[in-house]
Structures are given as structure tokens and as C-alpha cells.
Design an enzyme around this catalytic site. Structure first.
Site, PDB file in Angstrom:
ATOM      1  N   ASN A   1      50.366  83.471  61.103  1.00 34.49           N
ATOM      2  CA  ASN A   1      50.178  82.357  62.208  1.00 34.49           C
ATOM      3  C   ASN A   1      50.545  83.244  63.374  1.00 34.49           C
ATOM      4  O   ASN A   1      51.732  84.034  63.631  1.00 34.49           O
ATOM      5  CB  ASN A   1      50.858  81.045  61.877  1.00 34.49           C
ATOM      6  CG  ASN A   1      50.393  80.084  62.655  1.00 34.49           C
ATOM      7  OD1 ASN A   1      50.506  80.096  63.919  1.00 34.49           O
ATOM      8  ND2 ASN A   1      49.609  79.123  62.157  1.00 34.49           N
TER       9      ASN A   1
ATOM     10  N   HIS B   1      43.672  69.149  66.137  1.00 37.08           N
ATOM     11  CA  HIS B   1      44.322  70.461  65.354  1.00 37.08           C
ATOM     12  C   HIS B   1      45.436  70.910  65.920  1.00 37.08           C
ATOM     13  O   HIS B   1      45.532  71.210  67.190  1.00 37.08           O
ATOM     14  CB  HIS B   1      43.071  71.448  64.959  1.00 37.08           C
ATOM     15  CG  HIS B   1      42.100  71.232  63.779  1.00 37.08           C
ATOM     16  ND1 HIS B   1      41.545  71.618  62.990  1.00 37.08           N
ATOM     17  CD2 HIS B   1      41.703  69.747  63.816  1.00 37.08           C
ATOM     18  CE1 HIS B   1      40.695  70.842  62.379  1.00 37.08           C
ATOM     19  NE2 HIS B   1      40.709  69.731  62.585  1.00 37.08           N
ATOM     20  N   GLU B   2      46.354  71.680  65.224  1.00 39.67           N
ATOM     21  CA  GLU B   2      47.568  72.255  65.753  1.00 39.67           C
ATOM     22  C   GLU B   2      48.690  71.384  66.435  1.00 39.67           C
ATOM     23  O   GLU B   2      49.466  71.659  67.151  1.00 39.67           O
ATOM     24  CB  GLU B   2      47.380  73.450  66.480  1.00 39.67           C
ATOM     25  CG  GLU B   2      46.603  74.443  65.848  1.00 39.67           C
ATOM     26  CD  GLU B   2      45.235  74.467  65.872  1.00 39.67           C
ATOM     27  OE1 GLU B   2      44.691  74.037  66.634  1.00 39.67           O
ATOM     28  OE2 GLU B   2      44.409  74.998  64.977  1.00 39.67           O
TER      29      GLU B   2
ATOM     30  N   GLU C   1      40.567  76.627  56.386  1.00 42.45           N
ATOM     31  CA  GLU C   1      40.426  77.747  56.991  1.00 42.45           C
ATOM     32  C   GLU C   1      41.228  79.021  56.349  1.00 42.45           C
ATOM     33  O   GLU C   1      40.888  80.112  56.491  1.00 42.45           O
ATOM     34  CB  GLU C   1      40.692  77.535  58.597  1.00 42.45           C
ATOM     35  CG  GLU C   1      42.114  77.385  59.111  1.00 42.45           C
ATOM     36  CD  GLU C   1      42.397  77.211  60.380  1.00 42.45           C
ATOM     37  OE1 GLU C   1      41.444  77.294  61.045  1.00 42.45           O
ATOM     38  OE2 GLU C   1      43.684  76.950  60.900  1.00 42.45           O
TER      39      GLU C   1
END
Lengths: 704, 704
Positions: free
Chosen positions: A195, A485-486, A510
Site C-alpha cells: 500500500n 474509497h480509502e 482490486e
């Protein structure tokens, strides 16, 4: 002398008992006890059917620049009990009606010396305990800064835990299943991932929601509800005593919360049952949030969509338009003069293809990522003015594509990748939302990839959480649905703001494209026990071609991918693969076309974290049901009954299942489809492969 | 062997000479030399009339995560020289026409090994040197983060300096006059002040602009021009060698600048002369900024104003409406139900009084502070949502007062105190500016009192400077003039954005009300040499009653206060005292009524930093002149001539001066007024008291 000493001891004993406060759940199976230690530290504990869930655990706060803090030296100023029983209807959900039923105990504490008041409100439901701290308006406490919240959750043993490493910036981890005592040993391996924004803080720190199972069969979930204007809570484990303590996310100044009284913390939640299905079925998180704030919710619609996305994730296309510049400047770089790289995904031609496919197959919308200027250098550079959210690339016909989509009854879904540059997003937000309304978009997928800018802030601090909430509330003003998202993991806020139709905030499909680091096959049997406790996840399932263009492999069978539309609850569901892959397996694809995205009822039939989940859901406003089963690494036979169907009715079930030799790794595309006539008396024993599952659509056979 | 070695040495010597680049000012009195050390470090030096101004000094950058950095190992890739000579007209200013005349040398450097390019552009004017770093678009340098800029200014001796302590958060200090070698010893005392937001960084760090005087009579000023998208520069002194080095302001992550190529630094400026008046008259800072970006500037108007302000500063009134709550919540606290504290300054009644006074006395506008909800707990609490900039208190009639003012030809000046909560200000900025246009405000005084929120940022970081610029540019879109207090000190940006009509960004009149910490009497004889080099200051002069309500004392005489309207150049000038004090001294007040705020010409007649400044200015579009003299602590006789007047014309001069026994401390209100007929041949010897001065209005006596 001896006599009066006995009297004194007896008196103190009585006082001790008097200061102990008890609370029961409506069905009396859960019992909570609150008391003060001799030094005035507040303590609570919880039992379920007589078994210890939470051993005596401390409550309180460490304050900045305040040695006394709010940890001890309290006395009980007053208590108030009440009951609540109300049923409310969510705008969308797993069910169309939710009962909010609890007994409440509100304890007002006063601190000796400082005369500061802190109220702790406990709500005990049949499915668990929620409690929060409140600070009523008062003279001696007006502003304070939290150094750390000190809420403990003392576990009664070395439970099995399904956990991800504590991290101020990402939730995108595979889950590790281990004993609490093993967390420290497994942490380094668990943390190692690709990440772009990671910030761990402790060798035994984990994220919420945390799922656990005790040796005596109790399922315990720790999370929070209504995380608004506060820092996100992690859990730090004392692995000698198995005591978790709240560990808030610091801001750039290393403080953990700036508070102005009157104010309150989010709810800390403990969902508990001896039946794993009850954890999944619990509505406590939603029930602890405030009722819907939006008056007219007619514009909020569950959505099934396809999109220009997987081709970029899998390496076939690029988000960016050109490879000519190492960096671009919005408003300065002339894209019309740039050499297209020939791999741009979001082109008018390609999007039209998806619109046609969506219209032909009954979808609602098409997501397009990479439509706007700025993707050439969009992350890893702490770039402030990275996107303007309004300027399309030369090969994306903003007006034309929206007109084309609308002519076919399709909407485009907007994409706002912020690259973590949140001041920049706020500056452009009104213009961005206005553009959406102008061109007929009603939903946006937002993203926060990379470190948050201003550098020093993290993804889950009070400061940044304030931003996510700002985006949601402003979107509601514009009648726009948000899929963030995130962003910080959800905590039931979608009850108050049902335009928040989704988050990612965990590792989704993903990651299947990320090679060695991809999702474990049992990932989807854990997520509903952890991430989904706080709200739906835009998991973007539906991959049929498991061998990814870039060499990676999706750790699932086709039947498993179909089942996710039922097991991974979301009002927003993507069929993420390429149209050609669906056309190749059009019989399996039929399930995705048929499955609903909004429900009247949901019944969890069987569940074990890390191993399997089977759930049946009734499509809203119909008599049709859908069943989904997802399986972990071990092949098994799933045995279910259909007693949730209506007595006396006949149904046709179409069962999409793994072939007997299916396997997520070696034979993922082997599936069978068969039809069966069933009633509510039918039983089914169904094989489920490693990383596999099955999906069933059940249509009522109406009498002619 | 010996022969070839000599040739080699000769060759290297020639190379050395060849790599030395020279630049001269148009009048050739300034000479700049650039060269590379043997290790490839870029070096520059400067002389004035043969005297050393800057000894050889290094240039370059230390980069984050880059051991090589941009410090050395350079070679000269190419050079380009050019001349520039153009005259431009400012929208407002000390003069109506400015000549931009320089010789330029642009040197492109290439770094061995990395093949990165850095261009240094030198512009040598008759009044000094400006240079900046530029990074042209290139393959090997796209994004970089500055760890520190390493620009040196090596002084040629232990100069006298007029300095304030380096500080990331405030500029509101009294100046210390000392040798460079004494800065360290005086720093602690200099730093001790009552400001609510201070952050020093070095025992020998000082702020720009820095004014110095050498023992051999050179006046040297160091500053920067065009500070945009960059961190503000301080100067850190090596007090063994008297070398200053740039010390940028860090962001919350301790970095000093996030840069995307192509980009450039601000201009580093060295203004030098053997005549102090030339420092004050220099237009180099403006000349180095980009030309005006605003097409239609008709809405930008120099303004003379009064206001509801000094009564709060001096303790007579409050900004806040009520004392009933220790803290308030916008949109929640019901002010209409709160008990007024009876001391609120910004009431309809009081503002009307100021409007009447302004209209009667020919002023343009009335500033009102404390008009809006939120002042009860406005600073010291890191309060995020502290103001909304749109909601008036119950006793402030927003519409009525604006209508009333307009009916009398007066405008109200808006006030946006942000309390440093800059994300909050940006969220409300459009609504706030829109409200201004709706009610007919065309100018706003903004403030940034207290620590910047997000906590961790400071007032002068790249991040926060970006915010100030955002506010200015958005204001220009709305045709709004901005007067930003507590913002970063100006650097000539008002040429590009002439709607930036003022800043405070130094210690102004308000500090006269702060008791023992108030302004030194010679403060106003230093500010034009330091703070005003970058742009005008809203000093808010005009106090006639020196004994302040709260017991403090204004260190000035009335004549000094009148002179400030001429010596402290600003297109925005306040008569800060109460109407009743002006009515008490209405003959002195006449000067304030008469003085212009915009000029065709300015002539600095005499000047010595810390001691005296006398300047004459011609009111724009007229033949009238105004002269002002401000004096330091030592009484003196100022001798001037009026040779700036037009030959053959007759003028009537009204001279407002200190009485012979006037003194800023013991007898500040003793002044005399006399009229004189003068021509351009007249000479004047005028007494100037300690902390005193004089003001002269000169009206042409036209032939009948």
C-alpha cells in the site's frame, strides 16, 4: 472497637454494592455492571448468558496539559434508567424495517477537586452493548484536548481473533486469524503489503471492527458507531492480560481530539452472541446512529453498475491520457497537444461500449475512472493542486456521453480521486458537485489514495474524518450519493445520511490484481464479520476471468463471485469484469442480471468467520429470494433449509454452484447451473469448493 | 613537466576567470559577480561604488531524501544577459509611475552525475540586486521537497541591524537596534512579548525584511519579492562570520517546500545605498513582481476610514455580545435569548454614530469588528468552526446599517477574523464574499489571530501562504479589496493583485494599548525601512488621547500621529481614535481630514532608521503636497527645503508640530498649528520632540 470496625466494613461493603449499577438487555441474556473502584476509576463489565464477555474494564480519558485528567477520583452524581422500543424504516438495507430496542443506563459522574462532570450512557440491546461518554454543558469544563481515550475491553481469555494491523492510513490488509497471544508474532508479516500509505503504531495494535471467538463459543465484535467530529479508534492489546484499550488516531500535532463541551464520543460497541449468524444480523450499529437527517430521500437509489475500472487495475489500460510528461499542471499543460498514449481507458468509444452493455443487460449505471485531467502524476508526490474534478481529457466527451447514456436509461457514475489532497477537494467541491448536476450524474465514487495533504495528517484523524463528513453532507445538499474509497471505515452514519451508499475502507477486489499480495480465498468470509459491521462495502465483485492480464490471479471461483452479490451486502453493486468475459459465461452472468440490490428481509442461514457464510435475502417489493454462500479454503458441504420461504407457495430455484472439481486456484471457472422446484420444506446439501460458493435465485411460481 | 604544469595552472586560472560572471547595474555603481567554487558550489558577491556589500556567498538547496542535494558539483551550461527598461503605472501607490530598469544575467547550471538543471536569474537595478532560482522543465527533476534553502548573504562586518526575532507565527515585535554580534545576547529580551502565537527557531534567527547599516555608511536591506507557492524566508545568522543564511518556515511535517518542476523560488532582494532615503524610495520589490493580473481595476479605491475597533482594543467595549456562555456553538447557541453584556461595540446605535462622524468629516468608510456571532470563545481553543462570517449578532442590523451608510455616501468595511482556522474560512469564503456583495461591502479586513488550524502548521509555511493567496485571488474575482492582518508579511504581490490594499503583519497601533509591552517611540522610524519594503501597512494611526482607557499609554505625540498619514504609506488609512477625541482637537484633526491617501509623487527628504523620517508627497491629480516627519527618542531640529514644489508657484503651508515642551510620554498633546506662505525656495527648520514629529499640508495658492 472491633464492633465498630465491623460496622464500618459492612457500611463500606454496602456502599460498594450501592455504587454498583446494573443493566440488563430486554431479553435479560446480557448483563452489564458499572461501578467505581476505590480510587474512583469507572469500571464496567459484561456477561452473556452468565458467561464473561468483558471482564472489569476501566473507562476514562487522559487529557493534554492536565495531569489530573478524567481517569479517576469520580463519584456518582446521579443515574437515570430508561427503556426504548421503536421500529424504523431504512431508505435501503438488508431489511426494510429495523427494531431499535434497548434498556439504557445513564450515569453522571463528578470528579472530586475539579468538579468536572462526565456522563457515560450505556445502551444494552439483545445483540450487545453500546456506550459513549458525554460532557454536558458545565462551568468547569469548556474546552479540552484528548491525549488518549482510555476505554478498556478486557477479554476473558486468549480468544481467536480475525484482525488487521492498526494503521493510521490504510485498512487494505488481508486478515490474519490467530490467538490474541500470537498477534505480536504475526504483526510484521501481516503489515507487509504494497500500500502507498501505511502508518502502523504498535506491535499489538489492531483495527476496528475486531471479530473474535472465545474458546467457550462466544462470538464477540468490538467497533464504534457514529464516528463524527472525533478521532477513529484502534485497539491496542496488552497481550499479557488480554486487555484491549482504545488507541485514537493522532492529528499532525500528535493530539487525539479537540473537544468543545457540550460534546460526546462515538458509541463503543460490543456485539456478542453464541451464534455467529447473530453477529452478522445485528443492527446495533445503525440503531446507535441518529435518525435520517435528509427529508426527501427519493433521489437515493440502490444501483447495479459496470465500469471502466478493472481494465486499469489489471494493467490493460491507463487512467492517464498521455505518457509525454512526467508531471502536468492543470490549466497550463495543453492536453489537446499531447501525444495520447493509446492505452487510455476512459475514451468516448470505450465508455459507449460499456453504456451499451449496461443498457442491454439491465444495469443502472457506468462508472468511469480516468476521465479528467491530472492522472499523469496523480500520486506519490504530495501534489496539492492535483485534480480540478471538472476538466475532461480531450478524448472524453462529457456532454455527449451523458446524453448517450441517458438516452438508453443509463447514468454515468462520477469519479473524484482526491489523491489525499483534501483542501484541494474542498476548494473544488461545489464546482465539482454542480458539474455533476449539470450533466446528470447523481452518484460519485471518491478516493483518497496516498498520504493525506496537509502532510502530517492521517486518513483517520479527527481533522480528516471531519472532511469526509463535510463531503457527505454537502453531497446531500446537492442530492448526490457518495461511495467513498480509502476513507475512514464506516460506523453506521448511513442511517443519518443514507446518501452515503458505500465505502471501500478495506481490501476489495482490486487487490486480487496485485500479485503475491492478493486476497486470501477466505477474505470474503471474514469481511462481513469485520468491515461490514459498520456499513456496506463497495467490494466490486463479479470477476469471471481469474487469470488477470498482469499475471495475477483472482482467488475465487465463479460461483463464489456470484454469491458475493448476496453475501457482501451493498446497495451499490458492480459487475467489475469486462463485457466480453460476461458474454463468454452468459449463463452464469444471468445471476448477476437477476440479483436484487435492495431487500425486504435477510436471513443468515449459517456462518463461521474465516470459513463460510450463507445468507438468504428477499428482494424488496417482491416475493423473490436470493441465496449466497461463500466458502473459505476447505471444501465443504453446505446444508440449508428454505424455511424462510412462504408456506404453501411454490418456487423455482436456479442454483449456480461449483463443479465438484472446482478450486479457486486451479479450476476456478468450473461451475454448474441447475434448476429445482422448491418449497419452504425443501432442504439442500450443496458442495462448496475451496474459495468457492454458490448462488441461488428463487422466483415464486405463480399459479396460472 | 614544469612547463606543462604552468600551462595547466594558467588554463585553470583562465577557466576560473571564464566561469566568473559579472553583472553591472544600469548606472554601474552596483557590481555583481557570480562564479563556481572548485567543488561546483555557486557563489555570488556584490559591491556598491567599490565597497563590499555581500562577500562571496553560497547558493543552493538541501533536498529531502537526497544526499546529493542541489548544493555543489555544478557546471555552467549557459548564460544569457539582457536589459530591461519599462515604465508602468500602479493602480495606487506612493508614485503614479514606476520605472523598471535593470540588467539581467541568467545562468543555467547543470549538476554532474544527476544531470539536473538549476537556473539562477540575477537582476541588477540601480537600487539593488534581486535574484531567484528557477527549475526549468527537465527529465531528471520533476518533484522535489526542500529540506532547507541555502542562500547566504555574507555581511562585510559587524553591521548595525534593526531586527525582530525569527518566528514562524508572528511579526508583532518591537525592533531591537544592535550590532549583529549582539543579536544573540538580546534575543531573549526581544522575544518576550504577550503574543498569543509565537514560535521562535534560533538564538540568532531574524525576520525579513532586515535593515542594516554598516560602519562605512552603507544601508543594506534584505528581503524577498513575490512570495507565492513557497515558504516564507527568515535569516539565520552565523554570528562568528556575520553570514546570514536563508531559513525557510517548515510545514507540519517539518519540510520546507513541496515543489513541482517547472517552478521557481521568490526573488531574494538586496537593496543598497549610501543614502538611507534611497532605501525608502526603492521600488525594486514591486518591480520584481509580475504585472497586474486584474483587468478592470476601477473598483479598487484607496480608502480613509474610521471604525468600531479602538474601543475594544483599549478595553472600553467587547467584540463579544454576551458573557453568559463560556463557549458557543454557531447555529446552536440562541443569541437572541442570551443576556447582552452591555459592552458590545458593534451595535446598530454605535455604528450609526461612526457613520455620521465619517460622513460629516469626509471619510470613505467605517470598519466594524465584532458584528458577527462567535466572539465569546474566539481564540486560544483551537476551535475549528469558530465563525461563519455571515451571521450578525442580534444588535447589529446588517441591512439597515449598510442602507444607512450608503445613504450618506459611506461604505462599511467587513471584518473576517478567522482565528487561524483557515479550512473553516475557506469553506465559508464564497458565502462570506457573496454576502459582502449583497450588502454593498467592497473591502474586508481579515485576521489570523492565534495558532493556525490545522494545528502543526504555522503562519508562514508554504501551506498557509497558499491560503492567503487563495483568499486574495478569490476576492479579486468578487471585486473585493483585502486588508489581511496577521498574514505573512507582504512581498510586493500588490503589483500583481492590487486588490491587496494592505496588511498588518507587524506591530501596529494596537500594541500601544498593551501596557508595558507597547511600541517603542521610534518604532515608526524603523517600520518603513523594514516592514514597508514589501508593501503598505494598515498601521491605523491617529490616536489623540494617549492615555488609554485600560491604563496603557500611546508612545507618540499628536503631531507624530498626524505625520504618520504621510510617513507610513498606505492606500488604506484609519483615523483610529474615538470621534469625541477628534472633536476635542478638531484643529489638529483637520490635517487628517485633508491628507490624501493616493499619490503622484513622493520625495524622501531625510531619513535615518530608528531616528527620523521626513517625506513629502503630492496628492494624486492635484498640485497639493503633504509632508510628514516622525521622530525617535531624541529631540531634534529637522531641516528641509521645499524644492520639490513647482517653480514660480505660491503655496500656503499649514504646519502641525510639537510644542517646544512636547514629549511622547509626559506631554504628548502639546502641539502648535501655524500657516506660512512658501515657494520652492523656502527652507524650514522645525523642532521635533521625542516620539514627536510634524505634518504639513501644502495647498497651491491659485492666482485669482
Amino acid at each position: 472497637m472491633k464492633h465498630s470496625r465491623s460496622i464500618l466494613i459492612a457500611f463500606l461493603f454496602v456502599l460498594q454494592i450501592l455504587s454498583a449499577q446494573k443493566l440488563q438487555s430486554p431479553n435479560q441474556k446480557l448483563q452489564m455492571e458499572f461501578s467505581l473502584q476505590s480510587d474512583g476509576t469507572p469500571i464496567y463489565s459484561l456477561t452473556y448468558k452468565g458467561k464473561v464477555v468483558i471482564k472489569p474494564s476501566k473507562l476514562g480519558f487522559q487529557l493534554k496539559n492536565d495531569a489530573k485528567s478524567l481517569l479517576n477520583d469520580f463519584t456518582i452524581l446521579g443515574t437515570k434508567t430508561s427503556r426504548f422500543d421503536e421500529t424504523w424504516k431504512p431508505v435501503w438495507g438488508e431489511v426494510n424495517s429495523i427494531r431499535n430496542h434497548y434498556n439504557e443506563l445513564a450515569i453522571t459522574l463528578n470528579q472530586n477537586g475539579t468538579d468536572r462532570q462526565m456522563l457515560i450512557r450505556f445502551r444494552l440491546f439483545d445483540d450487545g452493548l453500546g456506550f459513549r461518554y458525554e460532557f454536558p454543558q458545565q462551568k468547569n469544563l469548556v474546552y479540552f484536548t484528548i491525549k488518549e481515550e482510555r476505554t478498556q475491553f478486557a477479554m476473558n481469555g486468549d480468544h481467536t481473533a480475525y484482525w488487521i494491523p492498526g494503521d493510521y492510513d490504510t485498512q487494505e490488509y488481508n486478515y490474519t486469524t490467530s490467538k490474541l497471544s500470537e498477534i505480536r508474532a504475526f504483526m510484521e508479516k501481516a503489515y507487509t503489503t504494497g500500500n502507498v500509505s501505511q502508518t502502523s503504531f504498535s506491535p499489538t495494535g489492531v483495527q476496528t471492527s475486531l471479530m473474535m471467538k472465545s474458546d467457550d463459543g462466544l462470538y464477540i465484535n468490538l467497533h464504534e458507531a457514529a464516528l463524527i467530529n472525533y478521532s477513529c479508534m484502534h485497539l491496542n492489546l496488552d497481550d499479557k492480560n488480554f486487555v484491549f484499550e482504545s488507541w485514537l488516531t493522532p492529528d499532525s500535532n500528535k493530539d487525539k481530539g479537540n473537544m468543545q463541551v457540550p460534546c460526546h464520543s462515538p458509541w463503543r460497541t460490543i456485539i456478542v452472541s453464541d451464534d455467529a449468524r447473530a453477529i452478522l444480523a445485528s443492527k446495533m450499529t445503525l440503531n446507535l446512529n441518529d435518525p435520517c437527517e435528509i427529508e426527501d430521500t427519493s433521489w437515493i437509489k440502490p444501483t447495479k453498475y459496470v465500469g471502466v475500472w478493472w481494465e486499469m487495475i489489471s494493467g490493460k489500460s491507463s487512467w492517464s491520457y498521455t505518457d509525454e510528461f512526467p508531471a502536468v499542471q492543470l490549466g497550463v499543460t495543453d492536453f489537446s497537444k499531447a501525444k495520447p498514449n493509446g492505452k487510455h481507458g476512459a475514451t468516448t468509444t470505450n465508455v459507449k461500449r460499456y453504456i451499451d452493455f449496461a443498457a442491454k443487460n439491465g444495469f443502472d449505471a457506468v462508472l468511469v475512472e480516468g476521465w479528467n485531467e491530472g492522472w499523469e502524476d496523480w500520486f506519490g508526490h504530495a501534489k496539492d493542486y492535483v485534480f480540478d474534478f471538472v476538466t475532461p481529457y480531450p478524448d472524453f466527451d462529457l456532454k455527449g456521453l451523458n446524453d448517450y447514456a441517458h438516452s438508453k436509461g443509463i447514468k454515468l457514475i462520477m469519479h473524484h480521486e482526491t489523491s489525499g489532497s483534501i483542501r484541494n477537494y474542498e476548494r473544488y467541491m461545489d464546482a465539482a458537485y454542480k458539474l455533476m448536476k449539470e450533466y446528470g450524474y447523481d452518484a460519485v465514487k471518491s478516493g483518497y489514495v496516498g498520504n493525506i495533504i496537509p502532510i502530517g495528517e492521517t486518513h483517520y484523524s479527527q481533522w480528516t474524518n471531519n472532511h469526509y463528513q463535510y463531503a457527505i453532507e454537502k453531497a446531500a445538499d446537492y442530492k448526490i450519493m457518495v461511495n467513498a474509497h480509502e476513507a475512514v471505515r464506516p460506523t453506521g452514519i448511513c442511517r443519518t445520511y443514507p446518501n452515503l451508499i458505500g465505502n471501500e475502507s478495506a481490501r476489495g477486489t482490486e487487490y486480487q490484481a496485485f500479485g503475491g499480495d492478493r486476497n486470501k480465498p477466505n477474505h470474503v468470509t471474514i469481511l462481513p464479520f469485520t468491515r461490514l459491521i459498520g456499513g456496506p462495502m463497495d467490494y466490486t465483485p463479479g470477476i469471471f476471468e481469474m487469470d488477470v492480464t498482469n499475471g495475477s490471479h483472482v482467488n475465487a471461483t465463479i460461483a463464489n463471485q456470484l454469491a458475493l452479490y448476496v453475501t457482501m451486502y451493498s446497495p451499490l453493486q458492480m459487475a467489475a469484469d469486462f463485457p466480453e468475459n460476461y458474454e463468454k459465461f452468459s449463463d452464469a452472468f444471468q445471476f448477476i442480471k437477476d440479483v436484487a440490490v435492495d431487500w425486504d428481509e435477510s436471513k443468515y442461514l449459517e456462518a463461521e468467520p474465516g470459513q463460510y457464510i450463507t445468507v438468504a435475502r428477499k428482494a424488496k417489493g417482491t416475493d423473490n429470494w436470493f441465496v449466497g454462500n461463500v466458502n473459505g479454503e476447505t471444501a465443504r458441504t453446505s446444508t440449508i433449509t428454505f424455511d424462510f420461504l412462504e408456506k404453501g407457495k411454490k418456487y423455482e430455484a436456479t442454483i449456480y454452484s461449483d463443479s465438484s472439481d472446482a478450486n479457486y486456484l486451479t479450476n476456478p471457472q468450473a461451475y454448474t447451473i441447475r434448476k429445482m422446484k422448491i418449497t419452504n420444506k425443501t432442504k439442500l446439501s450443496q458442495f462448496s469448493a475451496p474459495g468457492g460458493g454458490y448462488a441461488i435465485s428463487i422466483i415464486e411460481k405463480k399459479k396460472k
